[in-house]
Structures are given as structure tokens and as C-alpha cells.
Write a protein that holds these residues in place. Structure first.
Motif, mmCIF file in Angstrom:
data_model
loop_
_atom_site.group_PDB
_atom_site.id
_atom_site.type_symbol
_atom_site.label_atom_id
_atom_site.label_comp_id
_atom_site.label_asym_id
_atom_site.label_seq_id
_atom_site.Cartn_x
_atom_site.Cartn_y
_atom_site.Cartn_z
ATOM 1 N N ALA A 1 12.524 -5.264 -5.278
ATOM 2 C CA ALA A 1 11.811 -5.172 -5.791
ATOM 3 C C ALA A 1 10.696 -6.852 -6.704
ATOM 4 O O ALA A 1 11.169 -8.039 -6.559
ATOM 5 N N PHE A 2 9.287 -6.396 -6.414
ATOM 6 C CA PHE A 2 8.583 -7.658 -6.469
ATOM 7 C C PHE A 2 7.723 -7.725 -8.005
ATOM 8 O O PHE A 2 7.098 -6.383 -8.656
ATOM 9 N N LYS A 3 8.296 -8.935 -8.555
ATOM 10 C CA LYS A 3 6.673 -8.970 -9.748
ATOM 11 C C LYS A 3 5.512 -9.901 -9.177
ATOM 12 O O LYS A 3 5.470 -10.787 -8.888
ATOM 13 N N ILE A 4 4.215 -8.996 -9.381
ATOM 14 C CA ILE A 4 3.198 -9.987 -8.613
ATOM 15 C C ILE A 4 1.866 -9.866 -9.923
ATOM 16 O O ILE A 4 0.818 -10.582 -10.214
ATOM 17 N N GLY A 5 2.037 -9.283 -10.963
ATOM 18 C CA GLY A 5 1.589 -9.473 -11.918
ATOM 19 C C GLY A 5 2.278 -9.114 -13.981
ATOM 20 O O GLY A 5 3.116 -8.916 -13.499
ATOM 21 N N GLU A 6 1.344 -9.078 -15.166
ATOM 22 C CA GLU A 6 1.890 -8.190 -15.663
ATOM 23 C C GLU A 6 2.330 -6.182 -15.346
ATOM 24 O O GLU A 6 1.153 -5.889 -13.749
ATOM 25 N N GLY A 7 2.818 -5.809 -16.027
ATOM 26 C CA GLY A 7 3.169 -4.336 -16.102
ATOM 27 C C GLY A 7 4.357 -4.539 -14.977
ATOM 28 O O GLY A 7 5.533 -4.710 -15.129
ATOM 29 N N PRO A 8 4.705 -3.304 -14.358
ATOM 30 C CA PRO A 8 6.224 -2.302 -13.549
ATOM 31 C C PRO A 8 6.516 -3.659 -12.500
ATOM 32 O O PRO A 8 5.143 -3.946 -11.838
ATOM 33 N N LEU A 9 7.147 -3.260 -11.953
ATOM 34 C CA LEU A 9 7.405 -3.837 -10.708
ATOM 35 C C LEU A 9 7.057 -3.000 -9.435
ATOM 36 O O LEU A 9 7.120 -2.132 -9.671
ATOM 37 N N ILE A 10 6.531 -3.807 -8.540
ATOM 38 C CA ILE A 10 6.251 -3.238 -7.017
ATOM 39 C C ILE A 10 7.624 -2.768 -6.539
ATOM 40 O O ILE A 10 8.150 -4.076 -6.145
ATOM 41 N N LEU A 11 7.875 -1.795 -6.304
ATOM 42 C CA LEU A 11 9.264 -1.370 -5.489
ATOM 43 C C LEU A 11 8.541 -0.793 -4.051
ATOM 44 O O LEU A 11 7.536 -0.259 -3.181
ATOM 45 N N VAL B 1 1.911 -13.593 0.199
ATOM 46 C CA VAL B 1 0.499 -14.097 0.169
ATOM 47 C C VAL B 1 0.238 -13.734 -1.163
ATOM 48 O O VAL B 1 -0.667 -14.589 -1.271
ATOM 49 N N LEU B 2 0.549 -12.837 -1.169
ATOM 50 C CA LEU B 2 1.024 -12.617 -2.902
ATOM 51 C C LEU B 2 1.531 -13.585 -3.657
ATOM 52 O O LEU B 2 1.008 -13.610 -5.368
ATOM 53 N N GLY B 3 2.481 -13.998 -3.368
ATOM 54 C CA GLY B 3 3.153 -15.307 -4.192
ATOM 55 C C GLY B 3 4.186 -13.476 -5.537
ATOM 56 O O GLY B 3 4.806 -14.829 -6.505
ATOM 57 N N SER C 1 6.720 -7.385 7.271
ATOM 58 C CA SER C 1 5.832 -7.509 7.399
ATOM 59 C C SER C 1 4.983 -7.503 5.826
ATOM 60 O O SER C 1 3.989 -8.081 5.076
ATOM 61 N N ASP C 2 5.186 -6.435 4.946
ATOM 62 C CA ASP C 2 5.260 -6.422 3.686
ATOM 63 C C ASP C 2 5.568 -6.990 2.636
ATOM 64 O O ASP C 2 5.343 -7.400 1.813
ATOM 65 N N PHE C 3 7.297 -6.895 2.943
ATOM 66 C CA PHE C 3 8.026 -8.255 2.875
ATOM 67 C C PHE C 3 7.104 -9.291 2.184
ATOM 68 O O PHE C 3 7.333 -9.756 1.354
ATOM 69 N N HIS C 4 6.968 -10.069 3.900
ATOM 70 C CA HIS C 4 6.107 -11.294 3.374
ATOM 71 C C HIS C 4 4.771 -11.496 3.112
ATOM 72 O O HIS C 4 4.790 -12.203 1.887
#
Length: 139
Positions: free
Chosen positions: A47-57, A29-31, A21-24
Motif C-alpha cells: 500500500a502506497f500513498k502517492i497523493g491526496e485520496g485513496p491508497l494505491i494497493l 520513482v513516484l516517491g 519493479s512496480d514496488f520500486h
């Protein structure tokens, strides 16, 4: 150690109650841009990049809600020695993460942090591109 103790904030390590669910959510949802995802050592981590700054793991082996900042340091051994001389105590470490050795610690209020030396800066991305890697999660 420089006047600022750590280098770049590289990762925000997020606990998940439901990896799929979080992966989706992070991807659809967040793109977020998926950098890599693995199911290895009994843990699913992506690992996702959702904006400038660090990767979200996102990690299913961390209790949610958790958000642990992970900072890169230039010389882990020297940083650890200097911090210990000031009364700092590690919670775990050195432990291995894909990029290199890492220590985790808590501040006085119990917030978790990590510091690591980035000895293998592209190892996760390189492994994810390897189509023969049996541990990658392809989504």
C-alpha cells in the motif's frame, strides 16, 4: 443507504506483472509513502500513498492492467440488501480483506468495483509495525 450510495473511496487495487519493479516505481520513482507490504496467502500486496485520496494497493495476484476502486460503506449488509433489491449482483463476497468483509462486483461495462465495511481500520498498519510479523515485506 444515503443519497450517495457509498462512503469514501479508500483503495485503488492495482494489478502488477512484476511486483518488485512496480514496488520500486511507486516508492522510488513516484516517491510514494509505503504504508505496508505483505506476502501472505500466496499474494504480495503493498500500500502506497502517492497523493491526496485513496491508497494505491499493488497486488501480484491481480492481472495487469487492473484498477479496481474499493469503497467503504457504513453498513455492508444493509447496502448489499438495498443494492440487490435494485437488481445488483455481486461477483464475489463476502470475502475477507484486512479491514473487514468485502464484496466485488462489475458494472454493466465490466469494470470491477469493491465495497467493504471498515471494521478494522488500522489492522494492516498495526500488523506492519509488528516486527515479529513474518508476512511483512520490509523495504
Amino acid at each position: 443507504m444515503s443519497s450517495i450510495p457509498f462512503n469514501k473511496l479508500m483503495f485503488l487495487y492495482i494489478g502488477t506483472l512484476d511486483f518488485e519493479s512496480d514496488f520500486h516505481y511507486y516508492k522510488s520513482v513516484l516517491g510514494g509513502k509505503l504504508h505496508w507490504a505483505f506476502d501472505r496467502f500466496g499474494a504480495k500486496v503493498a500500500a502506497f500513498k502517492i497523493g491526496e485520496g485513496p491508497l494505491i494497493l499493488i497486488a501480484d495476484h491481480l492481472t495487469a492492467p487492473t484498477c479496481m476502486p474499493i469503497y467503504e460503506v457504513k453498513d455492508l449488509d444493509a447496502t448489499v440488501m438495498e443494492l440487490r433489491n435494485k437488481g445488483w449482483k455481486e461477483e464475489n463476497g463476502p470475502i475477507g480483506i484486512p479491514n473487514g468483509p468485502c464484496y466485488t462486483f462489475k458494472d454493466i461495462s465490466g469494470n470491477s468495483f469493491g465495497i467493504f465495511e471498515n471494521k478494522r481500520p488500522t489492522v494492516a498498519e498495526d500488523s506492519y509495525r509488528d516486527k515479529d510479523n513474518e508476512y511483512q515485506i520490509i523495504k
